[in-house]
Design a protein around this motif. Structure first.
Motif, PDB file in Angstrom:
ATOM      1  N   UNK A   1     -65.689  33.726  10.189  1.00  0.00           N
ATOM      2  CA  UNK A   1     -66.420  31.902  11.008  1.00  0.00           C
ATOM      3  C   UNK A   1     -64.785  31.563  10.928  1.00  0.00           C
ATOM      4  N   UNK A   2     -64.953  30.794  12.116  1.00  0.00           N
ATOM      5  CA  UNK A   2     -63.262  29.597  12.859  1.00  0.00           C
ATOM      6  C   UNK A   2     -62.695  28.742  11.223  1.00  0.00           C
ATOM      7  N   UNK A   3     -61.839  28.225  11.241  1.00  0.00           N
ATOM      8  CA  UNK A   3     -61.531  27.112  10.079  1.00  0.00           C
ATOM      9  C   UNK A   3     -60.666  26.184  10.618  1.00  0.00           C
ATOM     10  N   UNK A   4     -61.653  24.965  10.565  1.00  0.00           N
ATOM     11  CA  UNK A   4     -61.401  23.615  11.595  1.00  0.00           C
ATOM     12  C   UNK A   4     -59.756  23.582  11.991  1.00  0.00           C
ATOM     13  N   UNK A   5     -60.058  22.911  12.685  1.00  0.00           N
ATOM     14  CA  UNK A   5     -58.646  22.956  13.667  1.00  0.00           C
ATOM     15  C   UNK A   5     -57.679  24.039  14.079  1.00  0.00           C
ATOM     16  N   UNK A   6     -58.048  25.173  14.058  1.00  0.00           N
ATOM     17  CA  UNK A   6     -57.495  26.449  14.610  1.00  0.00           C
ATOM     18  C   UNK A   6     -57.177  26.335  16.424  1.00  0.00           C
ATOM     19  N   UNK A   7     -57.871  25.911  16.938  1.00  0.00           N
ATOM     20  CA  UNK A   7     -57.716  25.409  18.799  1.00  0.00           C
ATOM     21  C   UNK A   7     -56.950  25.698  19.120  1.00  0.00           C
ATOM     22  N   UNK A   8     -55.972  24.398  18.422  1.00  0.00           N
ATOM     23  CA  UNK A   8     -54.697  24.596  19.544  1.00  0.00           C
ATOM     24  C   UNK A   8     -53.803  25.177  18.792  1.00  0.00           C
ATOM     25  N   UNK A   9     -53.485  25.072  17.266  1.00  0.00           N
ATOM     26  CA  UNK A   9     -53.144  26.597  16.694  1.00  0.00           C
ATOM     27  C   UNK A   9     -52.821  27.261  17.489  1.00  0.00           C
ATOM     28  N   UNK A  10     -54.332  28.358  17.609  1.00  0.00           N
ATOM     29  CA  UNK A  10     -54.272  29.670  17.956  1.00  0.00           C
ATOM     30  C   UNK A  10     -54.089  29.576  19.494  1.00  0.00           C
ATOM     31  N   UNK A  11     -53.801  28.746  20.089  1.00  0.00           N
ATOM     32  CA  UNK A  11     -52.695  28.891  21.315  1.00  0.00           C
ATOM     33  C   UNK A  11     -51.548  28.509  21.833  1.00  0.00           C
ATOM     34  N   UNK A  12     -50.840  27.675  20.297  1.00  0.00           N
ATOM     35  CA  UNK A  12     -49.998  27.832  20.468  1.00  0.00           C
ATOM     36  C   UNK A  12     -49.341  29.451  20.021  1.00  0.00           C
TER      37      UNK A  12
END
Length: 323
Positions: free
Chosen positions: A187-198
């Protein structure tokens, strides 16, 4: 797959409108893809499900109180049978078997269905379509997978799931609980969206420039890469483990194809990469990022599983940023 025609007043949902039929079909595709990890297999399941509906007499159709629930139950049974046979087929599969990637988030419906159950146990459609979760789903038993997907993703009550898998509601609750424990770390942890893209952008740039040190710095020490060629094209037959080995693997792939172009795009609900040669997509790469480092990489090179990029398959969020 063409939408079933001529439903009449007794068709699914007892609503003859095309919009109603398409909504039902998208719901069944959602279920089928998460059960099987294959768009093509999900479409086959939907076709078989509608065929069974239209094989009923008008009286039998009218006796169904909730056609969509009936369709979902039948589709799930078809998936359960398919999962059992798939395990036998994969014993003869060449190399690693990976789920079929999809463009965007593979959410043909906008939200999980209602129904009784524990809301805290639910996961979103975007979470349920992540490549890491689909890979782990493929490792659990067919009954666990059906119970988990129906309850935790689509909110189907255990009393209805029991009719699908042929077990008691209590046993189905245990099946879902067992699957949930094995999937918890995906399960993804919070705040991973922008970090993942970077991180994906940095990975692409390191591959394009051939910067081994930068590539190694983006990888977890125990990073693992798995490739699916299906015996159709050259691919690593076993997982490649360790940041140095993974980094050298991808730089070697880049050197092998000097005309290769990498593009950033949404894949399975998260930023990923497409690999194109002479304008044709030859591979799709999905990555799992945790604490700023890449832990897992899944490289799809089997042309039979790239229909979303080669034949106008289901797509969304097409963000092409090839450089």
């Amino acid at each position: 797959m063409p939408t079933p025609s001529g439903p009449g007043p007794s068709g699914p949902g007892r609503d003859p409108t095309l919009g109603s039929l398409m909504a039902e079909r998208r719901r069944l595709l959602d279920v089928g893809y998460r059960m099987l990890g294959s768009v093509q297999d999900a479409e086959d399941v939907v076709q078989e499900t509608y065929a069974r509906w239209y094989a009923l007499s008008e009286e039998e159709q009218q006796a169904v109180d909730t056609p969509l629930a009936w369709l979902t139950r039948v589709a799930s049974r078809v998936c359960l049978d398919h999962l059992a046979s798939a395990r036998v087929r994969r014993e003869r599969y060449t190399g690693e078997w990976l789920p079929e990637p999809v463009r965007g988030g593979a959410a043909w419906t906008s939200a999980a269905g209602g129904g009784a159950g524990d809301p805290a146990d639910r996961i979103t459609l975007d979470e349920s379509v992540g490549m890491g979760m689909l890979v782990v789903l493929d490792s659990i038993t067919p009954a666990e997978r059906v119970a988990f997907v129906l309850h935790d993703v689509f909110g189907v009550p255990f009393t209805e799931i029991a009719e699908t898998v042929g077990r008691s509601p209590a046993a189905c609750r245990q099946l879902a609980s067992s699957a949930r424990r094995r999937l918890a770390h995906r399960r993804p942890v919070g705040g991973t969206g922008p970090e993942h893209g970077r991180v994906v952008s940095a990975f692409r740039e390191a591959c394009e420039t051939g910067d081994l040190a930068a590539l190694v710095a983006l990888l977890d020490p125990d990073a693992e890469s798995r490739s699916d060629g299906g015996g159709k094209v050259r691919a690593a037959l076993r997982p490649v483990v360790g940041r140095d080995k993974v980094a050298r693997l991808f730089l070697g792939l880049m050197r092998r194809e000097p005309e290769v172009e990498l593009g950033e795009e949404g894949i399975n609900g998260a930023p990923g990469l497409t690999v194109r040669v002479a304008g044709t997509t030859v591979a799709v790469l999905t990555l799992e990022v945790r604490d700023g480092l890449i832990t897992h990489l899944w490289l799809m090179v089997n042309p039979d599983k790239l229909h979303g990029w080669t034949s106008g398959g289901p797509s969304a969020g097409r963000d092409h940023r090839t450089r």
